[in-house]
Design a protein around this motif. Structure first.
Motif, PDB file in Angstrom:
ATOM      1  N   GLY A  24      14.964   6.164   5.226  1.00 37.24           N
ATOM      2  CA  GLY A  24      15.808   7.040   4.417  1.00 37.24           C
ATOM      3  C   GLY A  24      15.017   7.758   3.337  1.00 37.24           C
ATOM      4  N   MET A  25      15.661   8.766   2.758  1.00 35.96           N
ATOM      5  CA  MET A  25      14.996   9.606   1.775  1.00 35.96           C
ATOM      6  C   MET A  25      14.616   8.838   0.504  1.00 35.96           C
ATOM      7  SD  MET A  25      16.150  13.273   0.187  1.00 35.96           S
ATOM      8  CE  MET A  25      17.543  12.650  -0.716  1.00 35.96           C
ATOM      9  N   ALA A  26      15.519   7.996   0.007  1.00 40.32           N
ATOM     10  CA  ALA A  26      15.248   7.272  -1.241  1.00 40.32           C
ATOM     11  C   ALA A  26      14.030   6.358  -1.096  1.00 40.32           C
ATOM     12  CB  ALA A  26      16.465   6.465  -1.661  1.00 40.32           C
ATOM     13  N   GLU A  27      13.935   5.627   0.012  1.00 42.01           N
ATOM     14  CA  GLU A  27      12.798   4.726   0.213  1.00 42.01           C
ATOM     15  C   GLU A  27      11.505   5.506   0.414  1.00 42.01           C
ATOM     16  OE1 GLU A  27      13.573   1.860   3.270  1.00 42.01           O
ATOM     17  OE2 GLU A  27      15.168   0.902   2.124  1.00 42.01           O
ATOM     18  N   ASN A  28      11.573   6.637   1.096  1.00 38.32           N
ATOM     19  CA  ASN A  28      10.380   7.472   1.266  1.00 38.32           C
ATOM     20  C   ASN A  28       9.870   7.991  -0.068  1.00 38.32           C
ATOM     21  OD1 ASN A  28       9.584   7.680   4.087  1.00 38.32           O
ATOM     22  ND2 ASN A  28      11.632   8.511   4.410  1.00 38.32           N
ATOM     23  N   ILE A  29      10.777   8.432  -0.918  1.00 45.87           N
ATOM     24  CA  ILE A  29      10.384   8.931  -2.241  1.00 45.87           C
ATOM     25  C   ILE A  29       9.787   7.798  -3.077  1.00 45.87           C
ATOM     26  CG2 ILE A  29      11.276   9.852  -4.421  1.00 45.87           C
ATOM     27  CD1 ILE A  29      13.272  11.489  -2.688  1.00 45.87           C
ATOM     28  N   ALA A  30      10.448   6.630  -3.065  1.00 47.67           N
ATOM     29  CA  ALA A  30       9.940   5.483  -3.829  1.00 47.67           C
ATOM     30  C   ALA A  30       8.551   5.087  -3.350  1.00 47.67           C
ATOM     31  CB  ALA A  30      10.906   4.303  -3.697  1.00 47.67           C
ATOM     32  N   ASP A  31       8.341   5.139  -2.044  1.00 49.63           N
ATOM     33  CA  ASP A  31       7.035   4.790  -1.486  1.00 49.63           C
ATOM     34  C   ASP A  31       5.972   5.798  -1.904  1.00 49.63           C
ATOM     35  OD1 ASP A  31       5.191   3.333   0.121  1.00 49.63           O
ATOM     36  OD2 ASP A  31       5.515   4.745   1.763  1.00 49.63           O
ATOM     37  N   LYS A  32       6.288   7.075  -1.843  1.00 53.04           N
ATOM     38  CA  LYS A  32       5.317   8.124  -2.201  1.00 53.04           C
ATOM     39  C   LYS A  32       4.898   8.041  -3.665  1.00 53.04           C
ATOM     40  CE  LYS A  32       5.349  10.127   1.809  1.00 53.04           C
ATOM     41  NZ  LYS A  32       4.487   9.520   2.785  1.00 53.04           N
ATOM     42  N   GLY A  34       4.735   5.284  -5.385  1.00 53.68           N
ATOM     43  CA  GLY A  34       4.084   4.003  -5.645  1.00 53.68           C
ATOM     44  C   GLY A  34       4.993   2.920  -6.186  1.00 53.68           C
ATOM     45  N   PHE A  35       6.311   3.168  -6.201  1.00 52.08           N
ATOM     46  CA  PHE A  35       7.233   2.165  -6.731  1.00 52.08           C
ATOM     47  C   PHE A  35       7.229   0.885  -5.896  1.00 52.08           C
ATOM     48  CE2 PHE A  35       9.674   6.054  -8.266  1.00 52.08           C
ATOM     49  CZ  PHE A  35       9.142   5.977  -9.541  1.00 52.08           C
ATOM     50  N   VAL A  36       7.128   1.041  -4.586  1.00 50.12           N
ATOM     51  CA  VAL A  36       7.182  -0.120  -3.695  1.00 50.12           C
ATOM     52  C   VAL A  36       5.973  -1.017  -3.925  1.00 50.12           C
ATOM     53  CG1 VAL A  36       7.183  -0.865  -1.288  1.00 50.12           C
ATOM     54  CG2 VAL A  36       8.536   1.131  -1.972  1.00 50.12           C
ATOM     55  N   GLU A  37       4.786  -0.434  -3.970  1.00 50.79           N
ATOM     56  CA  GLU A  37       3.577  -1.227  -4.176  1.00 50.79           C
ATOM     57  C   GLU A  37       3.610  -1.953  -5.520  1.00 50.79           C
ATOM     58  OE1 GLU A  37      -1.275  -0.876  -3.987  1.00 50.79           O
ATOM     59  OE2 GLU A  37      -0.058   0.889  -3.563  1.00 50.79           O
ATOM     60  N   ARG A  38       4.053  -1.257  -6.566  1.00 57.98           N
ATOM     61  CA  ARG A  38       4.148  -1.905  -7.886  1.00 57.98           C
ATOM     62  C   ARG A  38       5.161  -3.038  -7.878  1.00 57.98           C
ATOM     63  NH1 ARG A  38       3.445   3.408  -9.645  1.00 57.98           N
ATOM     64  NH2 ARG A  38       5.662   3.715 -10.056  1.00 57.98           N
ATOM     65  N   GLN A  39       6.270  -2.861  -7.172  1.00 57.44           N
ATOM     66  CA  GLN A  39       7.283  -3.917  -7.087  1.00 57.44           C
ATOM     67  C   GLN A  39       6.729  -5.146  -6.382  1.00 57.44           C
ATOM     68  OE1 GLN A  39      10.541  -3.793  -8.361  1.00 57.44           O
ATOM     69  NE2 GLN A  39      10.524  -5.963  -7.887  1.00 57.44           N
ATOM     70  N   VAL A  40       6.020  -4.935  -5.275  1.00 57.78           N
ATOM     71  CA  VAL A  40       5.435  -6.055  -4.521  1.00 57.78           C
ATOM     72  C   VAL A  40       4.418  -6.795  -5.384  1.00 57.78           C
ATOM     73  CG1 VAL A  40       3.939  -6.651  -2.565  1.00 57.78           C
ATOM     74  CG2 VAL A  40       5.846  -5.054  -2.248  1.00 57.78           C
ATOM     75  N   LYS A  41       3.537  -6.059  -6.034  1.00 61.06           N
ATOM     76  CA  LYS A  41       2.524  -6.706  -6.886  1.00 61.06           C
ATOM     77  C   LYS A  41       3.179  -7.482  -8.017  1.00 61.06           C
ATOM     78  CE  LYS A  41      -1.351  -3.646  -5.999  1.00 61.06           C
ATOM     79  NZ  LYS A  41      -2.341  -2.748  -6.592  1.00 61.06           N
ATOM     80  N   GLY A  42       4.192  -6.900  -8.646  1.00 59.51           N
ATOM     81  CA  GLY A  42       4.894  -7.585  -9.729  1.00 59.51           C
ATOM     82  C   GLY A  42       5.585  -8.849  -9.244  1.00 59.51           C
ATOM     83  N   ASP A  43       6.243  -8.759  -8.080  1.00 61.08           N
ATOM     84  CA  ASP A  43       6.923  -9.931  -7.524  1.00 61.08           C
ATOM     85  C   ASP A  43       5.936 -11.050  -7.214  1.00 61.08           C
ATOM     86  OD1 ASP A  43       9.353  -8.640  -7.695  1.00 61.08           O
ATOM     87  OD2 ASP A  43       9.476  -8.174  -5.554  1.00 61.08           O
ATOM     88  N   LEU A  44       4.774 -10.695  -6.649  1.00 61.77           N
ATOM     89  CA  LEU A  44       3.772 -11.718  -6.340  1.00 61.77           C
ATOM     90  C   LEU A  44       3.220 -12.371  -7.602  1.00 61.77           C
ATOM     91  CD1 LEU A  44       1.818 -10.048  -3.412  1.00 61.77           C
ATOM     92  CD2 LEU A  44       3.241 -12.098  -3.296  1.00 61.77           C
ATOM     93  N   LYS A  45       2.997 -11.585  -8.635  1.00 64.64           N
ATOM     94  CA  LYS A  45       2.496 -12.161  -9.893  1.00 64.64           C
ATOM     95  C   LYS A  45       3.535 -13.078 -10.526  1.00 64.64           C
ATOM     96  CE  LYS A  45      -0.933  -8.740 -11.046  1.00 64.64           C
ATOM     97  NZ  LYS A  45      -1.444  -7.784 -12.002  1.00 64.64           N
ATOM     98  N   ARG A  46       4.819 -12.651 -10.516  1.00 61.96           N
ATOM     99  CA  ARG A  46       5.870 -13.508 -11.073  1.00 61.96           C
ATOM    100  C   ARG A  46       6.006 -14.799 -10.278  1.00 61.96           C
ATOM    101  NH1 ARG A  46       7.785  -8.452 -12.124  1.00 61.96           N
ATOM    102  NH2 ARG A  46       8.846  -8.228 -10.126  1.00 61.96           N
ATOM    103  N   PHE A  47       5.885 -14.715  -8.955  1.00 59.29           N
ATOM    104  CA  PHE A  47       5.963 -15.915  -8.121  1.00 59.29           C
ATOM    105  C   PHE A  47       4.796 -16.847  -8.414  1.00 59.29           C
ATOM    106  CE2 PHE A  47       4.974 -18.153  -4.119  1.00 59.29           C
ATOM    107  CZ  PHE A  47       6.139 -18.897  -4.010  1.00 59.29           C
ATOM    108  N   LYS A  48       3.604 -16.286  -8.558  1.00 56.80           N
ATOM    109  CA  LYS A  48       2.410 -17.078  -8.877  1.00 56.80           C
ATOM    110  C   LYS A  48       2.610 -17.829 -10.195  1.00 56.80           C
ATOM    111  CE  LYS A  48      -2.547 -16.488  -9.751  1.00 56.80           C
ATOM    112  NZ  LYS A  48      -2.730 -16.834 -11.128  1.00 56.80           N
TER     113      LYS A  48
END
Length: 65
Positions: A24-32, A34-48
């Motif tokens: 979808g358009m919203a996920e494509n925009i978020a990916d372009k 860099g929101f998705v990558e930042r979210q994944v990195k943040g989630d991994l750091k919080r889990f750690k």
């Protein structure tokens, strides 16, 4: 398909790889942007931090995978 999001800082001696196929358009925009990558990195750091700050084992299963 988007290249896998990676954690540039190894967490506990391993590197996390995740495939993400925007739908979808919203996920494509978020990916372009860099929101998705930042979210994944943040989630991994919080889990750690969550795991490391426990201070004691939970008593749960300790077998091998």
């Amino acid at each position: 398909m988007t290249p896998p999001a990676t954690s540039e800082e190894p967490i506990g001696g391993w590197t996390a790889l995740m495939d993400f196929d925007p739908d979808g358009m919203a996920e494509n925009i978020a990916d372009k942007f860099g929101f998705v990558e930042r979210q994944v990195k943040g989630d991994l750091k919080r889990f750690k931090h969550f795991i490391e700050d426990r201070g004691a084992p939970t008593g749960q299963w300790r077998g091998q995978v």
